[in-house]
Scaffold this active site. Structure first.
Site, PDB file in Angstrom:
ATOM      1  N   GLU A 265       0.820  -1.207   0.000  1.00  6.01           N
ATOM      2  CA  GLU A 265       0.000   0.000   0.000  1.00  6.01           C
ATOM      3  C   GLU A 265       0.860   1.265   0.000  1.00  6.01           C
ATOM      4  OE1 GLU A 265      -2.785  -0.116   3.238  1.00  6.01           O
ATOM      5  OE2 GLU A 265      -4.012  -1.651   2.294  1.00  6.01           O
TER       6      GLU A 265
ATOM      7  N   GLU B  19      -6.257  -7.541  -0.421  1.00  9.44           N
ATOM      8  CA  GLU B  19      -6.532  -7.272   0.995  1.00  9.44           C
ATOM      9  C   GLU B  19      -7.839  -6.509   1.124  1.00  9.44           C
ATOM     10  OE1 GLU B  19      -3.238  -5.510   3.420  1.00  9.44           O
ATOM     11  OE2 GLU B  19      -4.830  -4.252   4.257  1.00  9.44           O
TER      12      GLU B  19
HETATM   13  C1  DCB Z   1      -3.883  -1.551   5.643  1.00 12.01           C
HETATM   14  C2  DCB Z   1      -2.563  -2.254   5.840  1.00 12.01           C
HETATM   15  C3  DCB Z   1      -2.569  -3.236   6.976  1.00 12.01           C
HETATM   16  C4  DCB Z   1      -3.431  -2.707   8.072  1.00 12.01           C
HETATM   17  C5  DCB Z   1      -4.839  -2.729   7.534  1.00 12.01           C
HETATM   18  C6  DCB Z   1      -5.873  -2.183   8.512  1.00 12.01           C
HETATM   19  O1  DCB Z   1      -3.696  -0.210   6.031  1.00 12.01           O
HETATM   20  F1  DCB Z   1      -2.145  -2.862   4.714  1.00 12.01           F
HETATM   21  O2  DCB Z   1      -1.258  -3.474   7.385  1.00 12.01           O
HETATM   22  O3  DCB Z   1      -3.370  -3.562   9.196  1.00 12.01           O
HETATM   23  O4  DCB Z   1      -4.979  -2.027   6.317  1.00 12.01           O
HETATM   24  O5  DCB Z   1      -5.583  -0.881   8.863  1.00 12.01           O
HETATM   25  C7  DCB Z   1      -3.232  -2.959  10.461  1.00 12.01           C
HETATM   26  C8  DCB Z   1      -3.468  -4.045  11.482  1.00 12.01           C
HETATM   27  C9  DCB Z   1      -3.161  -3.528  12.858  1.00 12.01           C
HETATM   28  C10 DCB Z   1      -1.759  -2.947  12.878  1.00 12.01           C
HETATM   29  C11 DCB Z   1      -1.615  -1.885  11.817  1.00 12.01           C
HETATM   30  C12 DCB Z   1      -0.197  -1.319  11.713  1.00 12.01           C
HETATM   31  O6  DCB Z   1      -4.799  -4.511  11.372  1.00 12.01           O
HETATM   32  O7  DCB Z   1      -3.261  -4.586  13.781  1.00 12.01           O
HETATM   33  O8  DCB Z   1      -1.512  -2.368  14.141  1.00 12.01           O
HETATM   34  O9  DCB Z   1      -1.918  -2.459  10.559  1.00 12.01           O
HETATM   35  O10 DCB Z   1       0.708  -2.314  11.391  1.00 12.01           O
HETATM   36  C13 DCB Z   1      -4.594   0.783   5.657  1.00 12.01           C
HETATM   37  C14 DCB Z   1      -5.548   0.614   4.691  1.00 12.01           C
HETATM   38  C15 DCB Z   1      -6.380   1.662   4.311  1.00 12.01           C
HETATM   39  C16 DCB Z   1      -6.267   2.887   4.927  1.00 12.01           C
HETATM   40  C17 DCB Z   1      -5.300   3.083   5.918  1.00 12.01           C
HETATM   41  C18 DCB Z   1      -4.469   2.018   6.289  1.00 12.01           C
HETATM   42  N1  DCB Z   1      -7.113   3.958   4.580  1.00 12.01           N
HETATM   43  N2  DCB Z   1      -3.495   2.222   7.325  1.00 12.01           N
HETATM   44  O11 DCB Z   1      -7.896   3.863   3.655  1.00 12.01           O
HETATM   45  O12 DCB Z   1      -7.078   4.987   5.252  1.00 12.01           O
HETATM   46  O13 DCB Z   1      -3.216   3.342   7.619  1.00 12.01           O
HETATM   47  O14 DCB Z   1      -2.944   1.275   7.896  1.00 12.01           O
END
Ligand code: DCB
Length: 535
Positions: free
Chosen positions: A374, A461
């Site tokens: 991402e 994902e």
């Molecule tokens: C993505 C990432 C993934 C993340 C998930 C959920 O990030 F590819 O690594 O996973 O979506 O946010 C989260 C885990 C948490 C962990 C965190 C940091 O579920 O347990 O603490 O990662 O490692 C996204 C996807 C979309 C967006 C933002 C994120 N968005 N983000 O649209 O704003 O910032 O992580």
């Protein structure tokens, strides 16, 4: 367990007194350096009058000092009546901060329980996240409406979108005079008091009275019907690698060796550096038992992943590929960039890694390469992601014609950019990532447009939660997405196969990875995902 707000536990009070707080000023709520008539006077005095906030030993409050993470979270925890938890650090704030961490108000990587960041100023984005998770876990903001209020939206890490927008929509957070949120700046102690008091006044407006602790913060289901029935393992419906062989892309469609359309559905792991136990052969067999035919290995590059320990991560990956092969699953090697938002930052490492992988797995039809999870932040398709992809694709193509998945800016949501300007080559697909609680119609339309433009899309994902991995789950919104994917025969992986205490986790906390699952272990997210492997 339930405890009235505003009560100080004796031990906490004692510790607090010895450090930053002094009793005399508090009851009267009069600090010599809190100017009477100032904009923050009432908020500071209200918190001080309740004994939630005290001053420094010399009787001052120091309103213009930056508030530290330890101070801010302690105050919020007191407002919420949080019980202390056993902590490993001896820092005075550790028992309450450990409890806040356990409650899911913030994550380990944001503020480690070792206490090393407790004395640092807290960033505004993290302060708002903690505050909203603690006091107003049900609040939500509409993305389009709230995002428009931040002139510096591009500075805000998407991880904080949901809580920031919830705070804006309830009036808890406001921009500065220029309309900026300044997510990475600190906030003063005076500002912190105002912010906290605004959140508390919103709490009072919530009816029925705020039921702290039932259910846990951020976990309150906000949609009516969570999937209730327990799932049980089914016969695999989708064919695996033995049946489909070497994959290829024909037009926009993923196809098997014979050129017949094939749809891959399965799970993504969480970070291999954290939840490596769920990429064992048993965990994969358990997933395949519900009909999955693909498994994604999320190898974080940052956050303590590959870039910090390449040898160990490669070993974990190799073992996991072997486990996937044993279970006849396709397997995605995911270069999981996230906090490192621009793939170009580590292009040399990526080229070396994928070159080695492509050589190693040239004759293993299971393996699919996902070269940049991402991209996010200040990153451009034309200047960063596309040139990066060209380099990595070239490195892989020296050894293998396997399927390559390519991400796009804004956490792999900007697929309209590659749709207009794709990378040259065969067997390339573009990832679209969505979270049902955050992304809806707009992104769905973008997907349909990209397909119409001829872009092959793979949803490597998606989550039934909000974009930060928590909140919900959102079964209705998930259903709309899954129907769209099915209609277009789009392959997907669900986020994530782990037992972390967050709603996107497919397994309930404490699920053992080393034995078969009955279906009782699946969380609501897990039921939505496992239940859809068969299409
Ligand atoms: C993505 C990432 C993934 C993340 C998930 C959920 O990030 F590819 O690594 O996973 O979506 O946010 C989260 C885990 C948490 C962990 C965190 C940091 O579920 O347990 O603490 O990662 O490692 C996204 C996807 C979309 C967006 C933002 C994120 N968005 N983000 O649209 O704003 O910032 O992580």
């Amino acid at each position: 367990m339930k405890k009235k707000p505003l009560l100080l536990r004796p031990a906490a009070l004692f510790l607090a007194l010895t450090l930053l707080l002094s009793a005399p000023a508090l009851a009267r709520g009069s600090f010599p350096d809190v100017e009477s008539g100032s904009w923050y006077e009432a908020d500071v005095n209200a918190l001080a009058g309740e004994g939630i906030l005290l001053g420094f030993e010399d009787g001052t409050f120091r309103p213009q000092d930056s508030i530290t993470a330890g101070q801010f979270i302690t105050i919020v925890a007191r407002c919420a009546g949080l019980e202390e938890a056993p902590a490993s650090s001896s820092h005075w704030a550790a028992p309450l901060l450990q409890a806040a961490l356990n409650a899911g108000w913030y994550d380990w990587d944001e503020l480690p329980p070792t206490g090393e960041g407790y004395e640092e100023p807290i960033t505004r984005q993290l302060a708002v996240k903690v505050l909203m998770k603690a006091l107003l876990p049900q609040a939500r903001g509409n993305f389009a409406v709230e995002a428009a209020k931040l002139n510096d939206l591009s500075a805000l890490n998407g991880r904080y979108y949901d809580t920031t927008f919830a705070a804006y929509s309830t009036g808890v957070a406001k921009g500065d005079h220029q309309g900026n949120f300044r997510p990475l700046s600190s906030l003063t102690r005076a500002e912190a008091c105002a912010l906290i008091q605004r959140a508390r006044s919103q709490m009072e407006e919530q009816t029925p009275p705020w039921p702290y602790g039932t259910p846990g913060p951020g976990e309150a289901p906000e949609t009516s019907q969570a999937p209730a029935e327990a799932l049980s393992p089914a016969e695999a419906i989708q064919g695996g690698v033995k049946e489909n062989g070497t994959l290829q892309v024909v037009g926009t469609q993923l196809c098997n060796e014979n050129g017949d359309p094939v749809v891959l559905r399965g799970m993504s792991s969480h970070g291999l550096q954290w939840y490596g136990q769920f990429v064992s052969s048993q965990a994969m067999a358990n997933t395949a038992a519900y009909g999955a035919n693909v498994f994604r290995l999320a190898m974080y590059t940052g956050e303590g992943g590959y870039l910090s320990q390449p040898g160990l991560m490669k070993e974990k990956l190799a073992n996991a590929v072997e486990a996937a092969v044993e279970n006849d699953l396709y397997v995605i090697l995911d270069w999981h960039i996230l906090s490192d938002g621009n793939p170009m930052d580590h292009v040399d490492e990526a080229v070396a890694f994928f070159s080695e992988m492509a050589e190693t797995y040239a004759d293993t039809p299971n393996v699919i390469y996902e070269i940049c999870n991402e991209p996010n932040g200040n990153v451009s398709w034309a200047k960063d992601v596309k040139p990066y992809a060209e380099k990595v694709v070239a490195a892989i193509r020296e050894h293998s014609d396997g399927i390559i998945l390519i991400g796009s800016p804004t956490w792999s949501q900007d697929i309209h950019l590659p749709a207009a300007d794709p990378v040259e080559g065969e067997n390339l697909m573009y990832t679209l990532h969505f979270y049902a609680g955050t992304h809806g119609k707009e992104l769905q339309e973008r997907l349909e447009n990209a397909l119409a433009d001829g872009l092959p899309v793979f949803v490597s994902e998606w989550g039934a939660s909000r974009a930060d991995g928590s909140g919900g789950v959102f079964p209705e919104e998930t259903k709309v997405w899954l129907e769209l994917l099915k209609e277009h025969s789009i392959s997907w992986c669900g986020w994530s196969l782990c037992d972390k205490n967050e709603t996107s986790a497919a397994l309930k906390p404490g699920t053992p990875p080393y034995k078969a699952w009955t279906g009782e272990e699946l969380s609501d997210s897990g039921k939505l995902m496992f239940g859809a492997f068969g299409g």
